[in-house]
Design a protein around this motif. Structure first.
Motif, PDB file in Angstrom:
ATOM      1  N   VAL A   1       0.850  -1.185   0.000  1.00  0.00           N
ATOM      2  CA  VAL A   1       0.000   0.000   0.000  1.00  0.00           C
ATOM      3  C   VAL A   1       0.889   1.239   0.000  1.00  0.00           C
ATOM      4  N   ASP A   2       0.597   2.190  -0.885  1.00  0.00           N
ATOM      5  CA  ASP A   2       1.379   3.429  -0.971  1.00  0.00           C
ATOM      6  C   ASP A   2       0.762   4.565  -0.184  1.00  0.00           C
ATOM      7  N   ALA A   3      -0.538   4.510   0.056  1.00  0.00           N
ATOM      8  CA  ALA A   3      -1.209   5.564   0.814  1.00  0.00           C
ATOM      9  C   ALA A   3      -2.470   5.013   1.447  1.00  0.00           C
ATOM     10  N   VAL A   4      -2.847   5.600   2.581  1.00  0.00           N
ATOM     11  CA  VAL A   4      -4.096   5.269   3.261  1.00  0.00           C
ATOM     12  C   VAL A   4      -4.819   6.582   3.532  1.00  0.00           C
ATOM     13  N   VAL A   5      -6.128   6.614   3.248  1.00  0.00           N
ATOM     14  CA  VAL A   5      -6.956   7.786   3.538  1.00  0.00           C
ATOM     15  C   VAL A   5      -8.044   7.361   4.515  1.00  0.00           C
ATOM     16  N   THR A   6      -8.214   8.117   5.601  1.00  0.00           N
ATOM     17  CA  THR A   6      -9.222   7.783   6.602  1.00  0.00           C
ATOM     18  C   THR A   6     -10.066   9.008   6.922  1.00  0.00           C
ATOM     19  N   GLY A   7     -11.185   8.755   7.586  1.00  0.00           N
ATOM     20  CA  GLY A   7     -12.049   9.833   8.034  1.00  0.00           C
ATOM     21  C   GLY A   7     -13.011  10.285   6.957  1.00  0.00           C
ATOM     22  N   GLU A   8     -13.366  11.562   6.990  1.00  0.00           N
ATOM     23  CA  GLU A   8     -14.288  12.134   6.006  1.00  0.00           C
ATOM     24  C   GLU A   8     -13.494  12.408   4.729  1.00  0.00           C
ATOM     25  N   ALA A   9     -13.414  11.388   3.899  1.00  0.00           N
ATOM     26  CA  ALA A   9     -12.405  11.342   2.844  1.00  0.00           C
ATOM     27  C   ALA A   9     -12.795  12.064   1.564  1.00  0.00           C
ATOM     28  N   HIS A  10     -13.981  12.633   1.483  1.00  0.00           N
ATOM     29  CA  HIS A  10     -14.475  13.199   0.223  1.00  0.00           C
ATOM     30  C   HIS A  10     -13.481  14.165  -0.410  1.00  0.00           C
ATOM     31  N   HIS A  11     -13.057  15.180   0.333  1.00  0.00           N
ATOM     32  CA  HIS A  11     -12.125  16.166  -0.201  1.00  0.00           C
ATOM     33  C   HIS A  11     -10.688  15.674  -0.089  1.00  0.00           C
ATOM     34  N   ALA A  12     -10.407  14.807   0.882  1.00  0.00           N
ATOM     35  CA  ALA A  12      -9.053  14.279   1.042  1.00  0.00           C
ATOM     36  C   ALA A  12      -8.644  13.437  -0.165  1.00  0.00           C
ATOM     37  N   VAL A  13      -9.557  12.611  -0.670  1.00  0.00           N
ATOM     38  CA  VAL A  13      -9.244  11.799  -1.851  1.00  0.00           C
ATOM     39  C   VAL A  13      -8.970  12.698  -3.051  1.00  0.00           C
ATOM     40  N   ASP A  14      -9.743  13.761  -3.181  1.00  0.00           N
ATOM     41  CA  ASP A  14      -9.518  14.697  -4.282  1.00  0.00           C
ATOM     42  C   ASP A  14      -8.129  15.324  -4.189  1.00  0.00           C
ATOM     43  N   LEU A  15      -7.745  15.789  -3.013  1.00  0.00           N
ATOM     44  CA  LEU A  15      -6.426  16.383  -2.838  1.00  0.00           C
ATOM     45  C   LEU A  15      -5.316  15.381  -3.137  1.00  0.00           C
ATOM     46  N   LEU A  16      -5.451  14.181  -2.597  1.00  0.00           N
ATOM     47  CA  LEU A  16      -4.412  13.176  -2.805  1.00  0.00           C
ATOM     48  C   LEU A  16      -4.297  12.789  -4.271  1.00  0.00           C
ATOM     49  N   MET A  17      -5.432  12.626  -4.952  1.00  0.00           N
ATOM     50  CA  MET A  17      -5.381  12.271  -6.369  1.00  0.00           C
ATOM     51  C   MET A  17      -4.718  13.375  -7.197  1.00  0.00           C
ATOM     52  N   ARG A  18      -4.925  14.613  -6.840  1.00  0.00           N
ATOM     53  CA  ARG A  18      -4.276  15.709  -7.561  1.00  0.00           C
ATOM     54  C   ARG A  18      -2.773  15.704  -7.306  1.00  0.00           C
ATOM     55  N   ALA A  19      -2.368  15.430  -6.052  1.00  0.00           N
ATOM     56  CA  ALA A  19      -0.940  15.333  -5.751  1.00  0.00           C
ATOM     57  C   ALA A  19      -0.305  14.168  -6.500  1.00  0.00           C
ATOM     58  N   VAL A  20      -0.996  13.044  -6.543  1.00  0.00           N
ATOM     59  CA  VAL A  20      -0.484  11.870  -7.255  1.00  0.00           C
ATOM     60  C   VAL A  20      -0.374  12.160  -8.747  1.00  0.00           C
ATOM     61  N   ALA A  21      -1.375  12.846  -9.316  1.00  0.00           N
ATOM     62  CA  ALA A  21      -1.335  13.183 -10.742  1.00  0.00           C
ATOM     63  C   ALA A  21      -0.133  14.063 -11.064  1.00  0.00           C
ATOM     64  N   LEU A  22       0.154  15.018 -10.184  1.00  0.00           N
ATOM     65  CA  LEU A  22       1.314  15.880 -10.392  1.00  0.00           C
ATOM     66  C   LEU A  22       2.632  15.136 -10.198  1.00  0.00           C
ATOM     67  N   ALA A  23       2.574  14.007  -9.510  1.00  0.00           N
ATOM     68  CA  ALA A  23       3.787  13.212  -9.291  1.00  0.00           C
ATOM     69  C   ALA A  23       4.040  12.192 -10.388  1.00  0.00           C
ATOM     70  N   VAL A  24       3.145  12.100 -11.386  1.00  0.00           N
ATOM     71  CA  VAL A  24       3.380  11.187 -12.504  1.00  0.00           C
ATOM     72  C   VAL A  24       4.564  11.703 -13.314  1.00  0.00           C
ATOM     73  N   ASP A  25       5.566  10.891 -13.468  1.00  0.00           N
ATOM     74  CA  ASP A  25       6.732  11.257 -14.267  1.00  0.00           C
ATOM     75  C   ASP A  25       6.314  11.400 -15.733  1.00  0.00           C
ATOM     76  N   LEU A  26       6.609  12.532 -16.345  1.00  0.00           N
ATOM     77  CA  LEU A  26       6.136  12.798 -17.694  1.00  0.00           C
ATOM     78  C   LEU A  26       6.805  11.921 -18.739  1.00  0.00           C
ATOM     79  N   ASP A  27       7.952  11.370 -18.422  1.00  0.00           N
ATOM     80  CA  ASP A  27       8.632  10.490 -19.379  1.00  0.00           C
ATOM     81  C   ASP A  27       8.180   9.039 -19.213  1.00  0.00           C
ATOM     82  N   ARG A  28       8.231   8.549 -17.975  1.00  0.00           N
ATOM     83  CA  ARG A  28       7.862   7.149 -17.741  1.00  0.00           C
ATOM     84  C   ARG A  28       6.356   6.960 -17.633  1.00  0.00           C
ATOM     85  N   GLN A  29       5.646   8.015 -17.233  1.00  0.00           N
ATOM     86  CA  GLN A  29       4.203   8.012 -17.043  1.00  0.00           C
ATOM     87  C   GLN A  29       3.751   7.042 -15.946  1.00  0.00           C
TER      88      GLN A  29
END
Length: 642
Positions: free
Chosen positions: A236-264
């Motif tokens: 597991v790379d990440a765990v989200v707990t609690g009222e996750a509605h906005h937390a999942v959105d934030l984490l997914m945006r951070a993960v998207a920005l962490a996608v390497d543009l060359d390796r994808q």
């Protein structure tokens, strides 16, 4: 930023750090990285070097049980998954389109680009499998195997190979946790660079933060504990707990920005900094949540503490996903066909404080409700679900509208008025949710059910008040009431918080009979739940409960009776009181899932009440079959109803 070691983790290697929100330096670094990435991707697209704008993503509902002959098969909690994804998916869909116009995902984005069409929703089957396809709608990005067996395992591996998701989000209740870990292991085996996010009720119950946000509090069965101690693999790379509605959105945006543009593929080392940068820029969003990220030497936790969440502000869970449940309690009057049933909640927890219940407010922490214009918002959502194809609804609130008769009456009056209105007199707010004449006809035929308690009906209100509220519910389309009896033994019910205003002249079983009579006098179906293994339980109290419920059935006062065995949830007080907090095994790859445990929902050796022997459980299974007959809830998967 300040780092705090968590004292509650008994770690055999590594540690857990709790981070404060990002500061000005995090924000500056974040904005610079985002600007550079966006400029590069825009240039690549302009030069035709790449046309890839979206990365594939899969969301998974981990099932609770493996399939075995005659067992109760409980598929998990789809509404927990759908609700947690609701904000993230809504914002991704709204942001889909030309990259130059994107504001939420400024370069790569998850492949949540379009909602299901109405035709797709109406054609969706009851099975959980959906083809991902080359241009999936949001519903098609979900893997829902219902049971975890060899066939499901093969289909999961095949799907991973076909889709090659960059991110996999898995939701699991406690009995599904072991299967969630196995599914994550298969992800890492097939796609080592895929980023796996775990959430759901097991994580919620086992990973919390102290009120000051300085330390984590981990249950021994939490994903972090079992991974730290080597009892489960690091998959597991990440765990989200609690009222996750906005937390999942934030984490997914951070993960998207962490996608390497060359390796994808996701660069895990960048996710924490990018999440901190997003928090520094815009804050955590409403709700109380926690994001925990895995690192080479432990875990990094980021508390996400925003303003109080209003459930009415959230997108509906079904906005992005098809309605697939079919409850046999709801059938078409003309054909007998089982109706497509939507789940519906207007609150997040039960106001009662029963020590065995994971839905109790003492486990959830706070009771959240529809706050903004609750009645009209709820009626509008009914119209939305009808537009999506719902033919029936079940209100999953532990107590319908938290047992507040004024709210129940106002909701039922408003819904009844809307169902009786002709097309020209429907208010614009509701008309916008009813797209065509078929929707209006479905609304008029709509059946629904809700949960009430014995004390709501006979202790907190007069019989006349309860009869009137039940009449209003029926006039608005209610056909079914579900009620937790728990036990018919006084020595057991003396320990239960539901049993309010106790009176020696009016024992619990008399109150149960009175509540059942009130429901049946209004012509409503009554389903009941009985729970064996509570404090005070003996073989004599078991037999008393079976006998007294049988009498209610014989008198025509119960239409469905579901026998259940107390199973321990990580955060419930009874788990600690019975000395089970350090003994729960929700992570071992295999369990001895055998008869008689398989006849009861979520029950398997090691997590059932210590007050029951295996012989007791056989006795309950056999005796309820004899004395409750066909009214006992069938053990086939399609017949399981709330």
């Amino acid at each position: 930023m300040t780092i705090h070691t968590v004292e509650s983790v008994q770690s055999t290697g590594g540690n857990v750090r709790v981070h404060r929100p990002g500061d000005a330096a995090d924000l500056a670094s974040f904005r610079q990285l985002r600007r550079v990435r966006r400029e590069r991707l825009l240039d690549d697209l302009a030069q035709g070097r790449t046309a890839r704008r979206y990365f594939p993503v899969l969301s998974v509902l981990a099932p609770v049980m493996t399939q075995a002959e005659g067992e109760i098969t409980y598929p998990g909690d789809p509404m927990c998954l759908y609700t947690a994804l609701s904000v993230a998916v809504r914002r991704a869909v709204d942001d889909a389109g030309p990259l130059a116009e994107a504001t939420h995902y400024t370069d790569f984005a998850p492949e949540w680009t379009r909602l299901p069409s109405k035709e797709y929703r109406l054609a969706a089957g009851a099975d959980g499998y959906r083809p991902y396809e080359s241009d999936p709608n949001t519903d098609q990005t979900v893997f829902d195997p219902r049971v975890w067996d060899d066939a499901a395992r093969v289909r999961w591996i095949r799907l991973l190979r076909e889709v090659r998701p960059r991110v996999v989000l898995i939701s699991a209740v406690s009995p599904a946790h072991r299967y969630a870990l196995e599914m994550a292991s298969l992800v890492k085996s097939e796609l080592p660079e895929a980023f796996v996010i775990l959430g759901g009720r097991h994580a919620d119950e086992t990973i919390t933060c102290t009120p000051d946000g300085q330390r984590l509090l981990l249950k021994p069965s939490s994903p972090l504990s079992v991974i730290q101690e080597g009892r489960a693999p690091r998959v597991v790379d990440a765990v989200v707990t609690g009222e996750a509605h906005h937390a999942v959105d934030l984490l997914m945006r951070a993960v998207a920005l962490a996608v390497d543009l060359d390796r994808q593929w996701v660069d895990r080392d960048r996710v924490l900094g990018l999440l901190q940068g997003l928090l520094a820029e815009e804050g955590p969003g409403p709700g109380q949540a926690l994001a925990v990220l895995a690192s080479d030497d432990g875990f990094d936790a980021v508390p996400l503490r925003g303003r109080t969440l209003d459930l009415a502000e959230l997108p509906s869970p079904y906005e992005a996903f098809a309605i697939r449940s079919h409850f046999p309690i709801f059938t078409a009057p003309d054909t007998g066909a089982v109706l497509r049933t939507a789940h519906f909640m207007v609150s997040n927890a039960c106001p009662y404080r029963c020590n065995f219940c994971s839905e109790s407010v003492q486990v959830a922490g706070t009771l959240k409700r529809f706050k903004r214009d609750p009645i009209s918002t709820a009626v509008e959502r009914v119209c939305e679900y009808v537009h999506y194809g719902a033919e029936s609804l079940f209100f999953d609130d532990s107590v319908f509208w938290s047992g507040r008769y004024r709210d129940i009456a106002e909701f039922c009056d408003a819904l009844a008025e809307l169902r009786a209105a002709d097309g020209e007199r429907i208010p614009d707010r509701f008309r916008a949710r009813l797209g065509d004449p078929d929707d209006l006809e479905r609304l008029r035929r709509l059946q629904w059910g809700a949960q009430l308690t014995v004390d709501t009906l006979v202790a907190l209100h007069s019989p006349e008040q309860s009869a009137e509220i039940l009449r209003k519910m029926k006039a608005a389309g209610c056909t079914y009431i579900y009620m937790g009896i728990e036990s018919m033994s006084t020595q057991v019910m003396d320990h239960i918080h539901k049993n309010l205003r106790r009176d020696e002249t009016r024992p619990w079983k008399a109150k149960v009979r009175e509540a059942a009579r009130l429901v049946k006098e209004q012509g409503l179906e009554l389903g009941t739940s009985v729970l064996f293994g509570l404090d005070g339980e003996t073989r004599a109290s078991i037999d008393e409960t079976i006998h007294e419920v049988g009498r209610l059935i014989d008198d025509g006062l119960i239409d469905l009776a579901s026998p259940n065995i107390l199973t321990y949830h990580p955060a419930t007080p009874v788990t600690t009181q019975h000395g089970m907090q350090d003994r729960l095994d929700y992570h071992s790859p295999r369990i001895d899932n055998r008869k008689p445990y398989i006849y009861f929902e979520e029950a398997f050796p090691g997590v059932v009440s210590v007050l029951l022997s295996e012989d007791d459980i056989w006795h309950i299974h056999n005796e309820t079959g004899i004395h409750w007959g066909t009214v006992r809830n069938d053990s086939s998967p399609t017949a399981a109803v709330p």
